[in-house]
Design a protein around this motif. Sequence first.
Motif, PDB file in Angstrom:
ATOM      1  N   GLU A  40      -4.649 -14.456  -5.898  1.00  0.00           N
ATOM      2  CA  GLU A  40      -3.760 -14.284  -4.742  1.00  0.00           C
ATOM      3  C   GLU A  40      -4.315 -13.244  -3.770  1.00  0.00           C
ATOM      4  N   ALA A  41      -4.963 -12.219  -4.296  1.00  0.00           N
ATOM      5  CA  ALA A  41      -5.569 -11.203  -3.436  1.00  0.00           C
ATOM      6  C   ALA A  41      -6.674 -11.823  -2.583  1.00  0.00           C
ATOM      7  N   PHE A  42      -7.521 -12.652  -3.200  1.00  0.00           N
ATOM      8  CA  PHE A  42      -8.583 -13.328  -2.445  1.00  0.00           C
ATOM      9  C   PHE A  42      -7.991 -14.251  -1.388  1.00  0.00           C
ATOM     10  N   LYS A  43      -6.912 -14.966  -1.725  1.00  0.00           N
ATOM     11  CA  LYS A  43      -6.265 -15.855  -0.748  1.00  0.00           C
ATOM     12  C   LYS A  43      -5.759 -15.061   0.454  1.00  0.00           C
ATOM     13  N   ALA A  44      -5.138 -13.916   0.186  1.00  0.00           N
ATOM     14  CA  ALA A  44      -4.619 -13.089   1.273  1.00  0.00           C
ATOM     15  C   ALA A  44      -5.749 -12.580   2.156  1.00  0.00           C
ATOM     16  N   LEU A  45      -6.860 -12.205   1.537  1.00  0.00           N
ATOM     17  CA  LEU A  45      -8.018 -11.741   2.301  1.00  0.00           C
ATOM     18  C   LEU A  45      -8.592 -12.870   3.155  1.00  0.00           C
ATOM     19  N   GLU A  46      -8.684 -14.064   2.590  1.00  0.00           N
ATOM     20  CA  GLU A  46      -9.191 -15.225   3.333  1.00  0.00           C
ATOM     21  C   GLU A  46      -8.289 -15.564   4.518  1.00  0.00           C
ATOM     22  N   LEU A  53      -5.860  -6.522   3.546  1.00  0.00           N
ATOM     23  CA  LEU A  53      -7.116  -5.785   3.701  1.00  0.00           C
ATOM     24  C   LEU A  53      -6.898  -4.304   3.434  1.00  0.00           C
ATOM     25  N   ARG A  54      -5.832  -3.746   3.988  1.00  0.00           N
ATOM     26  CA  ARG A  54      -5.535  -2.331   3.764  1.00  0.00           C
ATOM     27  C   ARG A  54      -5.326  -2.052   2.271  1.00  0.00           C
ATOM     28  N   THR A  55      -4.588  -2.921   1.598  1.00  0.00           N
ATOM     29  CA  THR A  55      -4.320  -2.735   0.171  1.00  0.00           C
ATOM     30  C   THR A  55      -5.597  -2.840  -0.649  1.00  0.00           C
ATOM     31  N   LEU A  56      -6.443  -3.794  -0.338  1.00  0.00           N
ATOM     32  CA  LEU A  56      -7.688  -3.965  -1.083  1.00  0.00           C
ATOM     33  C   LEU A  56      -8.643  -2.805  -0.846  1.00  0.00           C
ATOM     34  N   LEU A  57      -8.730  -2.336   0.388  1.00  0.00           N
ATOM     35  CA  LEU A  57      -9.546  -1.153   0.668  1.00  0.00           C
ATOM     36  C   LEU A  57      -9.030   0.040  -0.138  1.00  0.00           C
ATOM     37  N   TRP A  58      -7.723   0.234  -0.123  1.00  0.00           N
ATOM     38  CA  TRP A  58      -7.097   1.322  -0.868  1.00  0.00           C
ATOM     39  C   TRP A  58      -7.462   1.253  -2.345  1.00  0.00           C
ATOM     40  N   ALA A  59      -7.317   0.081  -2.937  1.00  0.00           N
ATOM     41  CA  ALA A  59      -7.626  -0.084  -4.370  1.00  0.00           C
ATOM     42  C   ALA A  59      -9.093   0.221  -4.647  1.00  0.00           C
ATOM     43  N   GLY A  60      -9.972  -0.200  -3.745  1.00  0.00           N
ATOM     44  CA  GLY A  60     -11.407   0.033  -3.923  1.00  0.00           C
ATOM     45  C   GLY A  60     -11.837   1.468  -3.695  1.00  0.00           C
ATOM     46  N   LEU A  61     -10.978   2.255  -3.052  1.00  0.00           N
ATOM     47  CA  LEU A  61     -11.307   3.657  -2.771  1.00  0.00           C
ATOM     48  C   LEU A  61     -10.672   4.634  -3.756  1.00  0.00           C
ATOM     49  N   ASP A  78     -10.726   1.163  11.669  1.00  0.00           N
ATOM     50  CA  ASP A  78     -10.950   0.903  13.089  1.00  0.00           C
ATOM     51  C   ASP A  78     -10.865  -0.611  13.266  1.00  0.00           C
ATOM     52  N   ILE A  79      -9.926  -1.048  14.080  1.00  0.00           N
ATOM     53  CA  ILE A  79      -9.705  -2.486  14.276  1.00  0.00           C
ATOM     54  C   ILE A  79     -10.987  -3.196  14.712  1.00  0.00           C
ATOM     55  N   ALA A  80     -11.883  -2.485  15.371  1.00  0.00           N
ATOM     56  CA  ALA A  80     -13.128  -3.086  15.862  1.00  0.00           C
ATOM     57  C   ALA A  80     -14.025  -3.572  14.728  1.00  0.00           C
ATOM     58  N   ASN A  81     -13.887  -2.982  13.527  1.00  0.00           N
ATOM     59  CA  ASN A  81     -14.766  -3.419  12.435  1.00  0.00           C
ATOM     60  C   ASN A  81     -14.010  -4.076  11.284  1.00  0.00           C
ATOM     61  N   ILE A  82     -12.884  -4.705  11.600  1.00  0.00           N
ATOM     62  CA  ILE A  82     -12.073  -5.386  10.579  1.00  0.00           C
ATOM     63  C   ILE A  82     -12.897  -6.445   9.843  1.00  0.00           C
ATOM     64  N   SER A  83     -13.649  -7.249  10.573  1.00  0.00           N
ATOM     65  CA  SER A  83     -14.443  -8.315   9.954  1.00  0.00           C
ATOM     66  C   SER A  83     -15.474  -7.737   8.984  1.00  0.00           C
ATOM     67  N   VAL A  89     -15.254  -5.719   1.402  1.00  0.00           N
ATOM     68  CA  VAL A  89     -14.284  -5.852   0.308  1.00  0.00           C
ATOM     69  C   VAL A  89     -14.610  -7.084  -0.526  1.00  0.00           C
ATOM     70  N   ALA A  90     -14.849  -8.211   0.122  1.00  0.00           N
ATOM     71  CA  ALA A  90     -15.167  -9.447  -0.602  1.00  0.00           C
ATOM     72  C   ALA A  90     -16.445  -9.286  -1.425  1.00  0.00           C
ATOM     73  N   GLU A  91     -17.454  -8.668  -0.840  1.00  0.00           N
ATOM     74  CA  GLU A  91     -18.709  -8.441  -1.560  1.00  0.00           C
ATOM     75  C   GLU A  91     -18.492  -7.546  -2.776  1.00  0.00           C
ATOM     76  N   ALA A  92     -17.764  -6.454  -2.576  1.00  0.00           N
ATOM     77  CA  ALA A  92     -17.526  -5.520  -3.680  1.00  0.00           C
ATOM     78  C   ALA A  92     -16.719  -6.169  -4.803  1.00  0.00           C
ATOM     79  N   MET A  93     -15.716  -6.953  -4.440  1.00  0.00           N
ATOM     80  CA  MET A  93     -14.905  -7.625  -5.466  1.00  0.00           C
ATOM     81  C   MET A  93     -15.722  -8.682  -6.199  1.00  0.00           C
ATOM     82  N   ASN A  94     -16.463  -9.484  -5.442  1.00  0.00           N
ATOM     83  CA  ASN A  94     -17.280 -10.529  -6.070  1.00  0.00           C
ATOM     84  C   ASN A  94     -18.351  -9.938  -6.974  1.00  0.00           C
ATOM     85  N   THR A  95     -18.933  -8.832  -6.567  1.00  0.00           N
ATOM     86  CA  THR A  95     -19.962  -8.172  -7.375  1.00  0.00           C
ATOM     87  C   THR A  95     -19.397  -7.668  -8.694  1.00  0.00           C
ATOM     88  N   ALA A  96     -18.160  -7.197  -8.652  1.00  0.00           N
ATOM     89  CA  ALA A  96     -17.541  -6.606  -9.839  1.00  0.00           C
ATOM     90  C   ALA A  96     -17.065  -7.648 -10.843  1.00  0.00           C
TER      91      ALA A  96
END
Length: 102
Positions: A40-46, A53-61, A78-83, A89-96
Amino acid sequence: MSVKDVKVKKIPVQLDKERHLVFDLNAFCEIEDKFGSITEAFKALENVSMKALRTLLWAGLLHEDESLTEKEVGKMIDIANISELAQAVAEAMNTALPEPKN
């Protein structure tokens, strides 16, 4: 899944300063608490959910600072670098996560 399948890799992200995303067991437990499952987390990110995104960043930090809140992490984004952040986040989660068995 064996222990050797789990690969924790620090992925650098630029927020208020350079920080590193790590999705270890604790991070995945927090994600499950928030989303119900990793899937479900991946679906929300997609679906480009800002809250996800904020929640996943938080968990990863959390490995760097357990006192961080989601709102504090939101102030670092910074909204400018959301993508770019979503990709990190996707890379870090997939790597783990372990490689799926055939």
